[in-house]
Design an enzyme around this catalytic site. Structure first.
Site, PDB file in Angstrom:
ATOM      1  CE  LYS A 188      -1.409   2.728   2.844  1.00  0.00           C
ATOM      2  NZ  LYS A 188      -1.180   3.884   1.958  1.00  0.00           N
ATOM      3  CD  GLU A 264      13.839   0.890   8.799  1.00  0.00           C
ATOM      4  OE1 GLU A 264      14.242   1.845   9.489  1.00  0.00           O
ATOM      5  OE2 GLU A 264      14.466  -0.171   8.663  1.00  0.00           O
ATOM      6  CB  CYS A 298      13.344   8.998   8.229  1.00  0.00           C
ATOM      7  SG  CYS A 298      13.885   7.692   7.144  1.00  0.00           S
TER       8      CYS A 298
HETATM    9  P1  ADP Z   1       3.906  10.854   6.598  1.00  0.00           P
HETATM   10  O1  ADP Z   1       3.594  11.800   7.704  1.00  0.00           O
HETATM   11  O2  ADP Z   1       5.318  10.866   6.164  1.00  0.00           O
HETATM   12  O3  ADP Z   1       2.934  10.875   5.462  1.00  0.00           O
HETATM   13  P2  ADP Z   1       2.586   8.576   7.680  1.00  0.00           P
HETATM   14  O4  ADP Z   1       3.068   7.723   8.785  1.00  0.00           O
HETATM   15  O5  ADP Z   1       1.369   9.401   7.901  1.00  0.00           O
HETATM   16  O6  ADP Z   1       3.828   9.428   7.258  1.00  0.00           O
HETATM   17  O7  ADP Z   1       2.316   7.705   6.391  1.00  0.00           O
HETATM   18  C1  ADP Z   1       3.148   6.661   5.956  1.00  0.00           C
HETATM   19  C2  ADP Z   1       2.292   5.602   5.297  1.00  0.00           C
HETATM   20  O8  ADP Z   1       1.380   5.101   6.270  1.00  0.00           O
HETATM   21  C3  ADP Z   1       1.447   6.077   4.137  1.00  0.00           C
HETATM   22  O9  ADP Z   1       1.380   5.047   3.164  1.00  0.00           O
HETATM   23  C4  ADP Z   1       0.092   6.300   4.770  1.00  0.00           C
HETATM   24  O10 ADP Z   1      -0.972   6.188   3.855  1.00  0.00           O
HETATM   25  C5  ADP Z   1       0.059   5.156   5.754  1.00  0.00           C
HETATM   26  N1  ADP Z   1      -0.867   5.327   6.885  1.00  0.00           N
HETATM   27  C6  ADP Z   1      -1.145   6.453   7.561  1.00  0.00           C
HETATM   28  N2  ADP Z   1      -2.033   6.193   8.544  1.00  0.00           N
HETATM   29  C7  ADP Z   1      -2.305   4.855   8.496  1.00  0.00           C
HETATM   30  C8  ADP Z   1      -3.144   3.955   9.249  1.00  0.00           C
HETATM   31  N3  ADP Z   1      -3.876   4.375  10.273  1.00  0.00           N
HETATM   32  N4  ADP Z   1      -3.168   2.653   8.892  1.00  0.00           N
HETATM   33  C9  ADP Z   1      -2.413   2.215   7.870  1.00  0.00           C
HETATM   34  N5  ADP Z   1      -1.609   2.993   7.138  1.00  0.00           N
HETATM   35  C10 ADP Z   1      -1.547   4.304   7.435  1.00  0.00           C
END
Ligand code: ADP
Length: 495
Positions: A188, A264, A298
């Site tokens: 995803k 990570e 990061c």
């Molecule tokens: P950033 O702030 O760098 O966008 P995130 O941690 O929000 O980092 O996002 C990293 C990945 O995690 C993306 O693919 C995002 O769609 C996914 N993501 C964010 N929230 C969730 C969640 N609750 N469950 C699964 N995947 C998530």
């Protein structure tokens, strides 16, 4: 340009890049028919509409991965090698396309996107080579009464969640070891940059990927789409790169299903410059450590700690280099600093800089938004940043240098370790013994000693403390997708 992107008169369009979901070897629309727009952060214009998966689509992808798992695990390692190696070659054949695509959806300058193609492809080559070198063990038990065999098996179907900042490399460093180990995968990607992963899946397909071995679901509702996948007992592994809060929430979900996990997470990298550093080299390395990927890494140097004797000279030399950076669209010749990913990222940089200045930092250069379409923030240097400033505890993810001065080695190390994170540190010194002391005392998973970039598929990338669990790359990387099975047999010589 061939079949991916066309660049003419500075206008970039996407041709021939798949925009559907990749499930069970074929491209399909989302079950609800929904799509979402992908934007070019350098202009804000929509460049593609991509399928917006529902939870049902993600479960169909998991079904496909589960159905393919046993056959894929049983393929000869050389067959897995061949697939990864052919895809590595295809990535290189399409290097210009992939680079243009990454610049288009993520914003970084083209030269850096080309660098990411080389770096990202390397995970396919490295893990193709690891596929044929998966080991085991055979030994006599300590009592001498039996023989132990330890064999390695793929852990099972993997769910991989990737971020937007390195759209190719973050996908290959998960898909590469998973496929090499014999695991099937559902990926995803981030909704801000889904196109590169979709194109990568297409290259895997062209390289002969068996149905279901790799699946890609793109969605704007990551939580709703991921929850049922993570709760399904057929899933055996979660690998995630992203922010610490999301990683921590995912770990809780993974715990319910007792999933093997690799995380990570965020960083807050210290960059230490000691009085005995080679100034020019330290500045060169610091520019890379800070401004690579528009600061959106990061691994980006977040907190500069500079020893008092070299601080004025370092600050002046670095500022001169920062003022030479050329802001613009990543596709434009001469651009060395692209846009940030979105408005939120610009707001965050502005907020952190304003807070630091209010608390007594000196704004040396930059410190403002750029008035042009797209989401730009000026390359910025703050000096004398004061303790308690938010910028020292927050991952900046933008082109902002924050300098704090220190007196002694002990003080520098204490400041560097004063964070919940521990992904990477950088240090510049010409004293090798000091370098060794830093390696032993800095709370970090990685240390760039007199260098500005450490990432390499051959070495273990990962963090300690709140920066994560597990390692990607090196021989350790494939272990994350394997589990040991221990078999005990009686002493074959005993009657
Ligand atoms: P950033 O702030 O760098 O966008 P995130 O941690 O929000 O980092 O996002 C990293 C990945 O995690 C993306 O693919 C995002 O769609 C996914 N993501 C964010 N929230 C969730 C969640 N609750 N469950 C699964 N995947 C998530």
């Amino acid at each position: 340009m061939s079949d991916t992107t066309t660049v003419s008169d500075g206008v970039v369009t996407v041709d021939g890049v798949p925009t559907g979901l990749f499930v069970d070897g074929d491209w399909r629309q989302a079950s609800g028919g929904g799509t979402f727009p992908v934007r070019d952060p350098s202009t804000g214009t929509v460049i593609a509409e991509v399928a917006d998966a529902t939870a049902d689509d993600a479960m169909a992808a998991l079904d496909a991965a589960v159905a393919a798992q046993d056959d894929w695990a049983a393929t000869p390692p050389r067959t897995r090698y061949d697939l990864l190696r052919r895809t590595f070659d295809l990535v290189h054949e399409h290097a210009d396309d992939l680079a243009a695509l990454m610049t288009l959806e993520m914003g970084k300058p083209l030269a850096e996107s080309r660098g990411e193609v080389v770096y990202g492809a390397e995970f396919l080559r490295w893990f193709s080579e690891e596929a044929v070198r998966i080991g085991g063990d055979y030994r006599t038990n300590p009592e001498g009464t039996g023989r132990a065999i330890v064999l390695k098996r793929p852990v099972g179907p993997v769910y991989a969640i990737t971020p937007w900042n390195f759209p190719l490399a973050m996908a290959t460093r998960k898909i590469g070891p998973a496929l090499a180990a014999g695991c099937t995968v559902v990926v995803k990607p981030a909704d801000l940059t889904p196109l590169t992963t979709l194109f990568l899946a297409e290259l895997f397909r062209r390289a002969g990927l068996p149905h279901g071995v790799l699946n890609v679901v793109t969605t704007t509702d990551a939580k709703a789409v991921s929850e049922p996948v993570l709760a399904d007992p057929r899933l055996r592994k979660l690998t995630f790169t992203g922010s610490t809060p999301v990683g921590s929430a995912l770990l809780k979900q993974a715990a319910d299903n007792v999933l093997k996990t690799s995380m990570e997470l965020g960083g807050n990298a210290p960059l230490l410059v000691f009085d005995d550093a080679d100034l020019d080299r330290a500045v060169d390395a610091a520019m890379l450590a800070k401004f690579r990927n528009v600061g959106e890494a990061c691994t980006a140097a977040n907190r500069f700690f500079v020893q008092e004797g070299i601080a004025d000279a370092f600050s002046a030399a670095l500022t001169a280099r920062v003022e030479e950076l050329r802001i613009g669209r990543g596709t434009e010749d001469g651009t060395t600093l692209g846009p940030l990913i979105d408005e939120r990222a610009v707001d965050k940089a502005a907020r952190l800089v304003d807070d630091a200045v209010e608390r007594g930092a000196r704004l040396v250069t930059g410190g403002h938004r750029i008035d042009r379409p797209g989401t730009y923030y000026a390359a910025t240097v703050l000096d004398d940043v004061q303790p308690g400033s938010d910028i020292l505890s927050t991952e900046i993810f933008g082109p902002v240098v924050s300098i704090t001065r220190f007196a002694t080695e002990d003080e520098g190390i204490r400041m560097a370790n004063d964070t919940e994170f521990g992904l990477i540190a950088y240090a510049y010194t010409s004293d090798f013994a000091r370098g060794q002391r830093l390696a032993e005392r800095l709370e970090t998973g990685m240390l760039g000693l007199n260098t500005g970039v450490v990432s390499n598929a051959a070495f273990p990338f990962g963090g300690v403390k709140a920066s994560g669990l597990g390692r990607e790359g090196s021989h350790e990387g494939i272990e994350e997708y394997l589990e040991s099975v221990y078999v005990l047999t009686p002493d074959p010589f005993a009657g």
